[in-house]
Write a protein that holds these residues in place. Structure first.
Motif, PDB file in Angstrom:
ATOM      1  N   SER A  35       9.204   1.429 -14.330  1.00  0.00           N
ATOM      2  CA  SER A  35       9.500   0.152 -14.196  1.00  0.00           C
ATOM      3  C   SER A  35      10.805  -0.046 -14.625  1.00  0.00           C
ATOM      4  O   SER A  35      11.877  -0.816 -13.817  1.00  0.00           O
ATOM      5  N   HIS A  36      11.237   0.195 -15.721  1.00  0.00           N
ATOM      6  CA  HIS A  36      12.248   0.007 -16.330  1.00  0.00           C
ATOM      7  C   HIS A  36      13.709   0.823 -15.583  1.00  0.00           C
ATOM      8  O   HIS A  36      14.658   0.350 -15.279  1.00  0.00           O
ATOM      9  N   ALA A  37      13.326   2.092 -15.427  1.00  0.00           N
ATOM     10  CA  ALA A  37      14.183   2.778 -14.722  1.00  0.00           C
ATOM     11  C   ALA A  37      14.703   2.332 -13.462  1.00  0.00           C
ATOM     12  O   ALA A  37      15.856   2.107 -13.136  1.00  0.00           O
ATOM     13  N   LEU A  38      13.686   1.941 -12.642  1.00  0.00           N
ATOM     14  CA  LEU A  38      13.847   1.166 -11.270  1.00  0.00           C
ATOM     15  C   LEU A  38      14.856  -0.143 -11.340  1.00  0.00           C
ATOM     16  O   LEU A  38      15.723  -0.108 -10.723  1.00  0.00           O
ATOM     17  N   LYS A  39      14.390  -0.767 -12.463  1.00  0.00           N
ATOM     18  CA  LYS A  39      15.229  -2.055 -12.687  1.00  0.00           C
ATOM     19  C   LYS A  39      16.837  -1.618 -13.048  1.00  0.00           C
ATOM     20  O   LYS A  39      17.816  -2.216 -12.699  1.00  0.00           O
ATOM     21  N   SER A  40      17.000  -0.525 -13.692  1.00  0.00           N
ATOM     22  CA  SER A  40      18.160  -0.154 -14.286  1.00  0.00           C
ATOM     23  C   SER A  40      19.032   0.663 -13.324  1.00  0.00           C
ATOM     24  O   SER A  40      20.248   1.061 -13.506  1.00  0.00           O
ATOM     25  N   GLY A  41      18.531   0.857 -12.055  1.00  0.00           N
ATOM     26  CA  GLY A  41      19.432   1.583 -11.055  1.00  0.00           C
ATOM     27  C   GLY A  41      19.021   3.021 -10.549  1.00  0.00           C
ATOM     28  O   GLY A  41      19.361   3.682  -9.875  1.00  0.00           O
ATOM     29  N   GLY A  55      -0.916   7.896 -10.897  1.00  0.00           N
ATOM     30  CA  GLY A  55      -1.563   6.678 -10.615  1.00  0.00           C
ATOM     31  C   GLY A  55      -0.793   5.449 -11.210  1.00  0.00           C
ATOM     32  O   GLY A  55      -0.493   4.620 -10.672  1.00  0.00           O
ATOM     33  N   GLU A  56      -0.430   5.874 -12.564  1.00  0.00           N
ATOM     34  CA  GLU A  56       0.323   4.550 -13.156  1.00  0.00           C
ATOM     35  C   GLU A  56       1.860   4.621 -12.721  1.00  0.00           C
ATOM     36  O   GLU A  56       2.337   3.515 -12.484  1.00  0.00           O
ATOM     37  N   VAL A  57       2.345   5.743 -12.234  1.00  0.00           N
ATOM     38  CA  VAL A  57       3.644   5.683 -11.637  1.00  0.00           C
ATOM     39  C   VAL A  57       3.726   5.028 -10.399  1.00  0.00           C
ATOM     40  O   VAL A  57       4.572   4.264  -9.862  1.00  0.00           O
ATOM     41  N   GLY A  58       2.427   5.010  -9.589  1.00  0.00           N
ATOM     42  CA  GLY A  58       2.480   4.577  -8.275  1.00  0.00           C
ATOM     43  C   GLY A  58       2.266   3.029  -8.371  1.00  0.00           C
ATOM     44  O   GLY A  58       2.921   2.242  -7.800  1.00  0.00           O
ATOM     45  N   ASP A  59       1.577   2.584  -9.586  1.00  0.00           N
ATOM     46  CA  ASP A  59       1.384   1.345  -9.589  1.00  0.00           C
ATOM     47  C   ASP A  59       2.702   0.620 -10.042  1.00  0.00           C
ATOM     48  O   ASP A  59       3.201  -0.540  -9.671  1.00  0.00           O
ATOM     49  N   LYS A  62       5.002   0.184  -6.920  1.00  0.00           N
ATOM     50  CA  LYS A  62       4.635  -0.817  -6.115  1.00  0.00           C
ATOM     51  C   LYS A  62       4.942  -2.113  -6.695  1.00  0.00           C
ATOM     52  O   LYS A  62       5.168  -3.231  -5.960  1.00  0.00           O
ATOM     53  N   GLY A  63       4.767  -2.298  -8.241  1.00  0.00           N
ATOM     54  CA  GLY A  63       5.078  -3.403  -8.810  1.00  0.00           C
ATOM     55  C   GLY A  63       6.836  -3.705  -8.890  1.00  0.00           C
ATOM     56  O   GLY A  63       7.312  -4.798  -9.292  1.00  0.00           O
ATOM     57  N   SER A  64       7.516  -2.942  -8.559  1.00  0.00           N
ATOM     58  CA  SER A  64       8.892  -2.799  -8.703  1.00  0.00           C
ATOM     59  C   SER A  64       9.458  -3.742  -7.739  1.00  0.00           C
ATOM     60  O   SER A  64      10.903  -4.276  -8.075  1.00  0.00           O
TER      61      SER A  64
END
Length: 313
Positions: A35-41, A55-59, A62-64
């Motif tokens: 989640s943080h990585a996707l927010k960071s770019g 599974g947790e990566v997929g969640d 999806k939440g990003s």
């Protein structure tokens, strides 16, 4: 001089030069890291079924709220699924909550036979891994080519493959692997493998680019001197080294500040690249990931000097 932010694979698929590795990221940590990585770019995630955290990566994906088409997702078919690649892919797609992968890799050139001890890491009665010595990796690759043709994966490749295995696969492949993901860092630069793959249009991807918890890489005096010269951290030098030499790099962290820092890549001068390229040959050759498959994988330096994981005599 600038360094590329993306590379173009041999089928024209564009891949970000830096991705977030998720190996050894524990449940409860990996989702926050993604989640943080996707927010960071970050727009490149490296996953695998055997990591048991898809599974947790997929969640987290999806939440990003980052559109799926903007994220480059890699996963790998595990050793026990080599007789049924489509089954392994189906499980990964379900866990990651996506209809396709951008890159799918054969995780190891080894087939394991699942048994009552485990469906993922089965053992024989004597404690050794339940390896199928008769399985032909060409049959696995044939299935990889089929899932590629199905459109469920945009590119296919391999992981942990040495030159002899690739030379054998070359005899029958219809589709050239786009990528070979292997351990890469200045103590394990794999120059010969890199040249062989480049000649075939195959990119190397670097896992363990910073070494490991026990690796002396981050404290290496020559790496530190180069880091001081550019006023950056040793980690930035080690990550930048891979991109400067034309390799995709996959630093892994669950520490938010390090995730941010690991996205930074700088251009390195030839003299500094020469130093980094020569560390292994100068006596520092070392690997940090050598699982005991009980099978020769064809890497000449598999148990090189200083390897803490080399089998004890």
């Amino acid at each position: 001089m600038s360094v590329p932010s993306h590379f173009k694979l041999n089928n024209d698929v564009s891949i970000p030069a830096v991705g977030l590795g998720t190996w050894q990221a524990k449940p409860g940590e990996v989702g926050n890291a993604v989640s943080h990585a996707l927010k960071s770019g970050y727009r490149h995630l490296d996953c695998a079924l055997i990591y048991q955290n898809e599974g947790e990566v997929g969640d987290a994906i999806k939440g990003s709220e980052v559109p799926r088409e903007e994220i480059f997702i890699t996963s790998k078919v595990w050793n026990t699924h080599q007789t049924n690649v489509a089954e392994g892919l189906a499980q990964t797609l379900k866990d990651l909550q996506t209809d396709y992968l951008d890159l799918y890799l054969v995780h190891w050139p080894i087939r394991l036979i699942p048994n009552e001890t485990s469906q993922l890491l089965p053992s024989n009665p004597d404690g050794t891994r339940s390896v199928d010595p008769f399985w032909n990796q060409k049959d696995t690759w044939k299935q990889m080519e089929e899932v590629y043709k199905s459109g469920k994966v945009k590119a296919i490749g391999v992981s942990n493959w040495s030159i002899p295995y690739l030379q054998d696969l070359e005899k029958t492949w219809e589709i050239v692997p786009a990528v070979n993901q292997v351990e890469l860092h200045p103590y394990c630069p794999q120059h010969a493998l890199k040249q062989w793959c480049e000649d075939k249009g195959i990119y190397l991807q670097a896992y363990c680019p910073l070494g490991s918890t026990d690796s002396p890489l981050l404290g290496d005096s020559e790496v530190a001197a180069i880091a001081k010269k550019y006023d950056v951290s040793p980690a930035t030098i080690l990550i930048s080294y891979q991109v400067n030499r034309g390799c995709i790099v996959l630093p892994k962290s669950v520490t938010l500040s390090r995730i941010d820092a690991n996205l930074k890549v700088i251009a390195l001068g030839k003299e500094d690249m020469d130093v980094l390229e020569g560390l292994a040959a100068a006596g520092k050759q070392q690997r940090v990931n050598t699982p005991q498959w009980g099978h020769n994988l064809g890497f000449d330096d598999w148990f090189g000097p200083g390897n803490v994981n080399a089998p004890k005599k």
